[in-house]
Write a protein that holds these residues in place. Structure first.
Motif, PDB file in Angstrom:
ATOM      1  N   UNK A   1      -5.672  -8.295 -10.816  1.00  0.00           N
ATOM      2  CA  UNK A   1      -4.920  -8.622 -11.893  1.00  0.00           C
ATOM      3  C   UNK A   1      -3.558  -9.607 -11.313  1.00  0.00           C
ATOM      4  N   UNK A   2      -3.206  -9.573  -9.937  1.00  0.00           N
ATOM      5  CA  UNK A   2      -2.310 -10.229  -9.237  1.00  0.00           C
ATOM      6  C   UNK A   2      -2.798 -11.578  -9.465  1.00  0.00           C
ATOM      7  N   UNK A   3      -4.034 -12.002  -9.188  1.00  0.00           N
ATOM      8  CA  UNK A   3      -4.274 -13.633  -9.320  1.00  0.00           C
ATOM      9  C   UNK A   3      -4.260 -13.980 -10.533  1.00  0.00           C
ATOM     10  N   UNK A   4      -4.558 -13.177 -11.590  1.00  0.00           N
ATOM     11  CA  UNK A   4      -4.724 -13.602 -12.789  1.00  0.00           C
ATOM     12  C   UNK A   4      -3.279 -13.877 -13.550  1.00  0.00           C
TER      13      UNK A   4
ATOM     14  N   UNK B   1      -1.121   3.630 -15.482  1.00  0.00           N
ATOM     15  CA  UNK B   1      -2.082   4.557 -15.105  1.00  0.00           C
ATOM     16  C   UNK B   1      -1.903   4.745 -13.381  1.00  0.00           C
ATOM     17  N   UNK B   2      -1.522   3.813 -12.662  1.00  0.00           N
ATOM     18  CA  UNK B   2      -1.203   4.008 -11.235  1.00  0.00           C
ATOM     19  C   UNK B   2      -0.067   4.729 -11.052  1.00  0.00           C
ATOM     20  N   UNK B   3       0.859   4.642 -11.975  1.00  0.00           N
ATOM     21  CA  UNK B   3       2.180   5.540 -11.852  1.00  0.00           C
ATOM     22  C   UNK B   3       1.783   6.988 -12.127  1.00  0.00           C
ATOM     23  N   UNK B   4       0.858   7.206 -13.463  1.00  0.00           N
ATOM     24  CA  UNK B   4       0.411   8.592 -13.759  1.00  0.00           C
ATOM     25  C   UNK B   4      -0.103   9.164 -12.605  1.00  0.00           C
ATOM     26  N   UNK B   5      -1.388   8.342 -11.976  1.00  0.00           N
ATOM     27  CA  UNK B   5      -1.914   9.204 -10.949  1.00  0.00           C
ATOM     28  C   UNK B   5      -0.848   9.569  -9.709  1.00  0.00           C
TER      29      UNK B   5
ATOM     30  N   UNK C   1       0.939  -1.310  -0.100  1.00  0.00           N
ATOM     31  CA  UNK C   1       0.041   0.031   0.040  1.00  0.00           C
ATOM     32  C   UNK C   1       0.892   1.182  -0.077  1.00  0.00           C
ATOM     33  N   UNK C   2       1.237   1.803  -1.252  1.00  0.00           N
ATOM     34  CA  UNK C   2       2.379   2.710  -1.415  1.00  0.00           C
ATOM     35  C   UNK C   2       1.641   4.099  -0.713  1.00  0.00           C
ATOM     36  N   UNK C   3       0.382   4.503  -0.840  1.00  0.00           N
ATOM     37  CA  UNK C   3      -0.190   5.549  -0.221  1.00  0.00           C
ATOM     38  C   UNK C   3       0.067   5.446   1.353  1.00  0.00           C
TER      39      UNK C   3
ATOM     40  N   UNK D   1      -7.265   1.998  -8.616  1.00  0.00           N
ATOM     41  CA  UNK D   1      -6.368   1.336  -9.589  1.00  0.00           C
ATOM     42  C   UNK D   1      -5.461   0.374  -8.869  1.00  0.00           C
ATOM     43  N   UNK D   2      -4.602   0.998  -7.914  1.00  0.00           N
ATOM     44  CA  UNK D   2      -3.836  -0.140  -7.127  1.00  0.00           C
ATOM     45  C   UNK D   2      -4.608  -1.221  -6.412  1.00  0.00           C
ATOM     46  N   UNK D   3      -6.034  -0.995  -6.011  1.00  0.00           N
ATOM     47  CA  UNK D   3      -6.608  -2.149  -5.645  1.00  0.00           C
ATOM     48  C   UNK D   3      -6.886  -3.120  -6.733  1.00  0.00           C
ATOM     49  N   UNK D   4      -7.186  -2.593  -7.839  1.00  0.00           N
ATOM     50  CA  UNK D   4      -7.673  -3.480  -8.913  1.00  0.00           C
ATOM     51  C   UNK D   4      -6.292  -4.547  -9.278  1.00  0.00           C
TER      52      UNK D   4
END
Length: 463
Positions: free
Chosen positions: A201-204, A227-231, A116-118, A193-196
């Motif tokens: 995404x990670x399990x996939x 997108x996470x990086x851009x935000x 959780x970077x935030x 986005x990070x949550x998604x």
């Protein structure tokens, strides 16, 4: 608190001497870096003396802040082992690697997403270092696509991934792009986005999939990671943005999507330019261009040329900037409605080209050109790109000020503040701050005082 002494830390002492930093100077730098991340640190020259002469190891984020402080002075990343603190918590190194192996790339990305970077300011102890982009860019240029990415898993509980799973990620990316443009990178929805990435995404990526599905999956996750990086970039979290960008580029390579990789490099270039590393910004933009010749659509190449122009402008290279803007315009004129442009390029039109060209000429100190391009950029404002509209207004205000039109500058600045108050974007706030700084010579003017008062709530808001 510090761990027990281990004997003199000669590596730290040697590197401090090499960087020309005193004990008091290092303590001050570490405290300042900690303060930027919401940490209250009270190290002094005695603390540093203990680290060097007695080998005491400071706990928490301090070892990484020490490395960051020395790295800033030397102008390059400094790993913990180089300062004799290799046994500190390795977490802050997560996300900076660009593995050659696809399996390692999946682990590198998912490890980053799980954090959780935030909420972990101690994790974000390393400062933005443009040199961290050197290895990812060179490896991507040499090999922009992996071999087969098919993943065969024998466990009965493993998820079998199909195109429908990937489609959901792409829909999430499309939604996130709209949120970001309209509300800014700091809007609460941006945290989805990070949550998604963590939850969906990670399990996939750890499931089973064919090469065809895998390529599409890696592409979708690369889009979301960029997108996470851009935000993060838009909200001033430069260290987080850098890590997301590096992982996005690695995922784009696994997707064998060279234009998407170029888009990530363009994002890196914009960040480097924004942070004052214009030469590196030029290199990153040109890397995107060179690899995509003959591959990307004309509109895509136009955007890459425009990003190159931004870096040339920041470097003060007027001729090179003009050439790049001309190339961007020419490519955009070649584009056609039926071209297979990527979905992530949906934001790009002549309005955006004109807006960025205006910023280029602002950096080059050519206000008449700024006015000309800003008028074109704002010819058809849309509610879909609220943040961009706000930035264009600020740039227009700066141009009017430089042309001697104080009344127009304050009027446009007031409109910019109205837009800025509707979004959450550290970049927009910085643009406003820059405008107010330029207005300081007119500080006693009633119009300027009113504008500054209007800006007070925006500037006082937490980042």
């Amino acid at each position: 608190m510090s761990k027990a002494a281990r004997g003199p830390n000669e590596k730290l002492g040697t590197l401090l001497a090499l960087a020309g930093i005193s004990n008091a100077g290092l303590a001050r730098r570490v405290n300042d870096l900690g303060s930027q991340r919401g940490l209250t640190l009270r190290y002094d020259k005695t603390s540093v003396a203990r680290w060097v002469s007695k080998g005491m190891v400071p706990q928490g984020a301090a070892p990484h802040l020490i490395a960051a402080a020395i790295g800033q002075k030397l102008g390059r990343p400094v790993p913990l082992h180089e300062i004799g603190l290799a046994d500190a918590d390795p977490a802050p190194e997560v996300g900076l690697a660009f593995p050659r192996d696809v399996g390692d790339a999946v682990r590198s990305a998912t490890d980053l997403w799980r954090l959780d970077l935030a909420g972990r300011r101690d994790f974000l102890a390393g400062s933005f270092a443009v040199t961290a982009y050197a290895t990812p860019a060179s490896r991507w240029l040499i090999t922009p696509a992996d071999g087969s990415v098919a993943r065969h898993v024998t466990e009965p509980t493993s998820q079998r991934v199909g195109h429908s799973d990937v489609s959901k990620l792409r829909e999430a990316a499309e939604d996130a792009r709209r949120w970001d443009s309209k509300y800014g990178g700091g809007d609460w929805r941006s945290g989805m986005v990070p949550e998604c990435l963590r939850v969906e995404a990670a399990p996939l990526l750890l499931g089973a999939y064919s090469d065809e599905v895998g390529r599409s999956l890696f592409g979708a996750t690369a889009e979301l990671t960029r997108l996470a990086g851009w935000m993060a970039f838009d909200t001033g979290q430069q260290e987080a943005a850098q890590r997301y960008y590096i992982q996005a580029l690695r995922l784009a390579r696994a997707a064998a999507d060279v234009p998407l990789g170029g888009y990530v490099l363009a994002s890196m270039s914009l960040q480097a330019t924004y942070r004052g590393f214009a030469d590196e910004g030029v290199d990153l933009a040109q890397a995107a261009l060179e690899r995509n010749r003959g591959l990307a659509t004309a509109r895509t190449m136009s955007f890459f040329h425009l990003v190159e122009a931004r870096a040339h402008a920041k470097a003060g290279e007027a001729a090179a900037c003009g050439t790049a803007i001309g190339a961007a315009e020419a490519q955009l004129e070649r584009s056609r409605k039926g071209d297979p442009d990527p979905s992530w390029l949906g934001f790009y039109s002549y309005d955006r080209l004109a807006a960025d060209a205006a910023e280029c000429y602002r950096d080059l100190g050519a206000p008449l050109q700024v006015r000309r391009f800003t008028e074109k950029a704002m010819a058809s404002p849309t509610e879909e790109f609220v943040r961009s509209h706000g930035l264009r207004l600020v740039v227009s205000a700066v141009a009017e000020l430089e042309l001697g039109n104080l009344d127009a500058a304050c009027a446009v600045g007031t409109r910019a503040l109205e837009v800025a108050g509707r979004i959450s974007s550290a970049r927009t706030t910085e643009y406003v701050r820059d405008l107010l700084h330029r207005l300081e010579p007119y500080g006693n003017d009633t119009r300027v005082m009113e504008l500054r008062e209007r800006a007070r709530p925006l500037l006082a808001a937490p980042a």
